[in-house]
Design a protein around this motif. Sequence first.
Motif, PDB file in Angstrom:
ATOM      1  N   THR A  89       0.470   2.013  20.443  1.00  0.00           N
ATOM      2  CA  THR A  89       0.409   3.330  21.085  1.00  0.00           C
ATOM      3  C   THR A  89      -0.291   4.233  20.228  1.00  0.00           C
ATOM      4  O   THR A  89      -0.757   4.055  19.191  1.00  0.00           O
ATOM      5  CB  THR A  89       1.709   3.937  21.418  1.00  0.00           C
ATOM      6  N   ASP A  90      -0.643   5.480  20.773  1.00  0.00           N
ATOM      7  CA  ASP A  90      -1.262   6.484  20.110  1.00  0.00           C
ATOM      8  C   ASP A  90      -0.473   6.678  18.905  1.00  0.00           C
ATOM      9  O   ASP A  90      -1.072   6.975  17.539  1.00  0.00           O
ATOM     10  CB  ASP A  90      -1.457   7.604  20.701  1.00  0.00           C
ATOM     11  N   SER A  91       0.922   6.786  19.054  1.00  0.00           N
ATOM     12  CA  SER A  91       1.697   6.960  17.782  1.00  0.00           C
ATOM     13  C   SER A  91       1.393   5.813  16.559  1.00  0.00           C
ATOM     14  O   SER A  91       1.515   6.261  15.669  1.00  0.00           O
ATOM     15  CB  SER A  91       3.054   7.261  18.262  1.00  0.00           C
ATOM     16  N   GLY A  92       1.535   4.760  17.144  1.00  0.00           N
ATOM     17  CA  GLY A  92       1.264   3.535  16.507  1.00  0.00           C
ATOM     18  C   GLY A  92      -0.237   3.736  15.598  1.00  0.00           C
ATOM     19  O   GLY A  92      -0.257   3.322  14.304  1.00  0.00           O
ATOM     20  N   ARG A  93      -1.117   3.947  16.324  1.00  0.00           N
ATOM     21  CA  ARG A  93      -2.672   4.020  15.816  1.00  0.00           C
ATOM     22  C   ARG A  93      -2.553   5.361  14.724  1.00  0.00           C
ATOM     23  O   ARG A  93      -3.456   5.196  13.702  1.00  0.00           O
ATOM     24  CB  ARG A  93      -3.595   4.389  16.862  1.00  0.00           C
ATOM     25  N   ALA A  94      -1.933   6.409  15.142  1.00  0.00           N
ATOM     26  CA  ALA A  94      -1.907   7.564  14.170  1.00  0.00           C
ATOM     27  C   ALA A  94      -1.195   6.759  12.860  1.00  0.00           C
ATOM     28  O   ALA A  94      -1.377   7.664  11.530  1.00  0.00           O
ATOM     29  CB  ALA A  94      -0.989   8.713  14.840  1.00  0.00           C
ATOM     30  N   LEU A  95      -0.241   5.854  12.786  1.00  0.00           N
ATOM     31  CA  LEU A  95       0.284   5.383  11.615  1.00  0.00           C
ATOM     32  C   LEU A  95      -0.727   4.805  10.769  1.00  0.00           C
ATOM     33  O   LEU A  95      -0.404   4.508   9.585  1.00  0.00           O
ATOM     34  CB  LEU A  95       1.662   4.693  12.076  1.00  0.00           C
ATOM     35  N   MET A  96      -1.622   3.985  11.323  1.00  0.00           N
ATOM     36  CA  MET A  96      -2.654   3.106  10.370  1.00  0.00           C
ATOM     37  C   MET A  96      -3.275   3.752   9.381  1.00  0.00           C
ATOM     38  O   MET A  96      -3.250   3.005   8.101  1.00  0.00           O
ATOM     39  CB  MET A  96      -3.694   2.670  11.490  1.00  0.00           C
ATOM     40  N   PRO A  97      -3.643   4.934   9.190  1.00  0.00           N
ATOM     41  CA  PRO A  97      -4.325   5.600   8.210  1.00  0.00           C
ATOM     42  C   PRO A  97      -3.164   5.621   6.985  1.00  0.00           C
ATOM     43  O   PRO A  97      -3.629   5.353   5.581  1.00  0.00           O
ATOM     44  CB  PRO A  97      -4.549   6.959   8.534  1.00  0.00           C
ATOM     45  N   ALA A  98      -1.749   5.837   7.206  1.00  0.00           N
ATOM     46  CA  ALA A  98      -0.867   6.128   6.014  1.00  0.00           C
ATOM     47  C   ALA A  98      -0.579   4.762   5.715  1.00  0.00           C
ATOM     48  O   ALA A  98      -0.416   4.475   4.388  1.00  0.00           O
ATOM     49  CB  ALA A  98       0.412   6.737   6.793  1.00  0.00           C
ATOM     50  N   LEU A  99      -0.446   3.551   6.605  1.00  0.00           N
ATOM     51  CA  LEU A  99      -0.303   2.272   6.089  1.00  0.00           C
ATOM     52  C   LEU A  99      -1.407   1.642   5.203  1.00  0.00           C
ATOM     53  O   LEU A  99      -1.243   1.064   4.211  1.00  0.00           O
ATOM     54  CB  LEU A  99      -0.311   1.275   7.318  1.00  0.00           C
ATOM     55  N   ASP A 100      -2.528   2.243   5.454  1.00  0.00           N
ATOM     56  CA  ASP A 100      -3.743   1.607   4.812  1.00  0.00           C
ATOM     57  C   ASP A 100      -3.655   2.222   3.324  1.00  0.00           C
ATOM     58  O   ASP A 100      -3.901   1.562   2.356  1.00  0.00           O
ATOM     59  CB  ASP A 100      -5.029   2.370   5.342  1.00  0.00           C
ATOM     60  N   GLU A 101      -3.383   3.717   3.168  1.00  0.00           N
ATOM     61  CA  GLU A 101      -3.121   4.349   1.908  1.00  0.00           C
ATOM     62  C   GLU A 101      -1.841   3.575   1.217  1.00  0.00           C
ATOM     63  O   GLU A 101      -2.071   3.477   0.091  1.00  0.00           O
ATOM     64  CB  GLU A 101      -2.815   5.774   2.186  1.00  0.00           C
ATOM     65  N   ILE A 102      -1.207   3.224   1.977  1.00  0.00           N
ATOM     66  CA  ILE A 102       0.357   2.649   1.003  1.00  0.00           C
ATOM     67  C   ILE A 102      -0.358   1.476   0.533  1.00  0.00           C
ATOM     68  O   ILE A 102       0.162   0.905  -0.637  1.00  0.00           O
ATOM     69  CB  ILE A 102       1.473   2.550   2.094  1.00  0.00           C
ATOM     70  N   ALA A 103      -1.112   0.510   1.269  1.00  0.00           N
ATOM     71  CA  ALA A 103      -1.661  -0.719   0.883  1.00  0.00           C
ATOM     72  C   ALA A 103      -2.549  -0.568  -0.462  1.00  0.00           C
ATOM     73  O   ALA A 103      -2.543  -1.269  -1.430  1.00  0.00           O
ATOM     74  CB  ALA A 103      -2.489  -1.291   1.794  1.00  0.00           C
ATOM     75  N   VAL A 104      -3.372   0.612  -0.496  1.00  0.00           N
ATOM     76  CA  VAL A 104      -4.140   0.913  -1.503  1.00  0.00           C
ATOM     77  C   VAL A 104      -3.314   0.992  -2.829  1.00  0.00           C
ATOM     78  O   VAL A 104      -3.659   0.577  -3.818  1.00  0.00           O
ATOM     79  CB  VAL A 104      -5.069   2.070  -1.122  1.00  0.00           C
ATOM     80  N   TRP A 105      -2.532   1.805  -2.347  1.00  0.00           N
ATOM     81  CA  TRP A 105      -1.430   2.360  -3.649  1.00  0.00           C
ATOM     82  C   TRP A 105      -0.751   0.854  -4.298  1.00  0.00           C
ATOM     83  O   TRP A 105      -0.838   1.010  -5.492  1.00  0.00           O
ATOM     84  CB  TRP A 105      -0.429   3.291  -3.232  1.00  0.00           C
ATOM     85  N   ALA A 106      -0.194   0.163  -3.390  1.00  0.00           N
ATOM     86  CA  ALA A 106       0.379  -1.131  -3.668  1.00  0.00           C
ATOM     87  C   ALA A 106      -0.631  -1.986  -4.698  1.00  0.00           C
ATOM     88  O   ALA A 106      -0.324  -2.591  -5.610  1.00  0.00           O
ATOM     89  CB  ALA A 106       0.931  -1.754  -2.517  1.00  0.00           C
ATOM     90  N   ASP A 107      -1.749  -2.123  -4.108  1.00  0.00           N
ATOM     91  CA  ASP A 107      -2.769  -2.764  -4.601  1.00  0.00           C
ATOM     92  C   ASP A 107      -3.087  -2.503  -6.140  1.00  0.00           C
ATOM     93  O   ASP A 107      -3.371  -3.086  -7.186  1.00  0.00           O
ATOM     94  CB  ASP A 107      -4.120  -2.950  -3.952  1.00  0.00           C
ATOM     95  N   GLN A 108      -3.028  -1.126  -6.256  1.00  0.00           N
ATOM     96  CA  GLN A 108      -3.395  -0.366  -7.637  1.00  0.00           C
ATOM     97  C   GLN A 108      -2.201  -0.488  -8.587  1.00  0.00           C
ATOM     98  O   GLN A 108      -2.437  -0.314  -9.704  1.00  0.00           O
ATOM     99  CB  GLN A 108      -3.961   1.007  -7.326  1.00  0.00           C
ATOM    100  N   HIS A 109      -0.785  -0.355  -7.842  1.00  0.00           N
ATOM    101  CA  HIS A 109       0.172  -0.098  -8.964  1.00  0.00           C
ATOM    102  C   HIS A 109       1.409  -0.893  -8.934  1.00  0.00           C
ATOM    103  O   HIS A 109       2.086  -0.695  -9.690  1.00  0.00           O
ATOM    104  CB  HIS A 109       0.544   1.481  -8.422  1.00  0.00           C
ATOM    105  N   LEU A 110       1.369  -1.994  -7.770  1.00  0.00           N
ATOM    106  CA  LEU A 110       2.378  -2.749  -7.866  1.00  0.00           C
ATOM    107  C   LEU A 110       1.657  -4.185  -8.433  1.00  0.00           C
ATOM    108  O   LEU A 110       0.785  -4.585  -7.760  1.00  0.00           O
ATOM    109  CB  LEU A 110       3.062  -2.740  -6.667  1.00  0.00           C
ATOM    110  N   THR A 111       2.547  -4.831  -9.224  1.00  0.00           N
ATOM    111  CA  THR A 111       2.190  -6.277  -9.592  1.00  0.00           C
ATOM    112  C   THR A 111       2.347  -7.188  -8.282  1.00  0.00           C
ATOM    113  O   THR A 111       3.442  -7.056  -7.893  1.00  0.00           O
ATOM    114  CB  THR A 111       2.829  -6.740 -10.829  1.00  0.00           C
ATOM    115  N   PRO A 112       1.423  -8.087  -8.375  1.00  0.00           N
ATOM    116  CA  PRO A 112       1.834  -9.008  -7.470  1.00  0.00           C
ATOM    117  C   PRO A 112       2.898 -10.122  -7.619  1.00  0.00           C
ATOM    118  O   PRO A 112       3.243 -10.298  -8.465  1.00  0.00           O
ATOM    119  CB  PRO A 112       0.357  -9.990  -6.970  1.00  0.00           C
TER     120      PRO A 112
END
Length: 112
Positions: A89-112
Amino acid sequence: MTAADEKRLTCVNRSAALSRAFEFLGRRWNGAVLGKLRDGPLGFREISREIDGISDSVLSNRLSSLVTAGLIVRVVDAGPPVSVSYSLTDSGRALMPALDEIAVWADQHLTP
C-alpha cells in the motif's frame, strides 16, 4: 508546559512509536515479506519461494497481519483461474526507505 517538559514528552512519544514499530517489524519474516513486495505484486507461492525457510502457515499469518496493519493489500482476481496477489500500500511503500536505511546500518555495524 516548559520547553524541557515538551522535549521530554516528545522523547517519550518517539520512544513509544519506535517500540510499536520494532515490535511489529521485529516479528520474524515481516520485513522479508515487505522487502519481497517492493518490486511489485506477488502471489502466495511466489513469496513462499522467494523467502527460504518460511512455512506456509507462518507466511499466511504474516500476510494477514500485514494486511490488517495496512502495509499490504490482498487482491483477488476472479479469473478463471482465481488468483490472489499481494502488493504494498502507500503506507508500505513509505516504509521502504526506512527499511533500506536499517539494512545499510546492519551491513555496516552488525557482524554477519
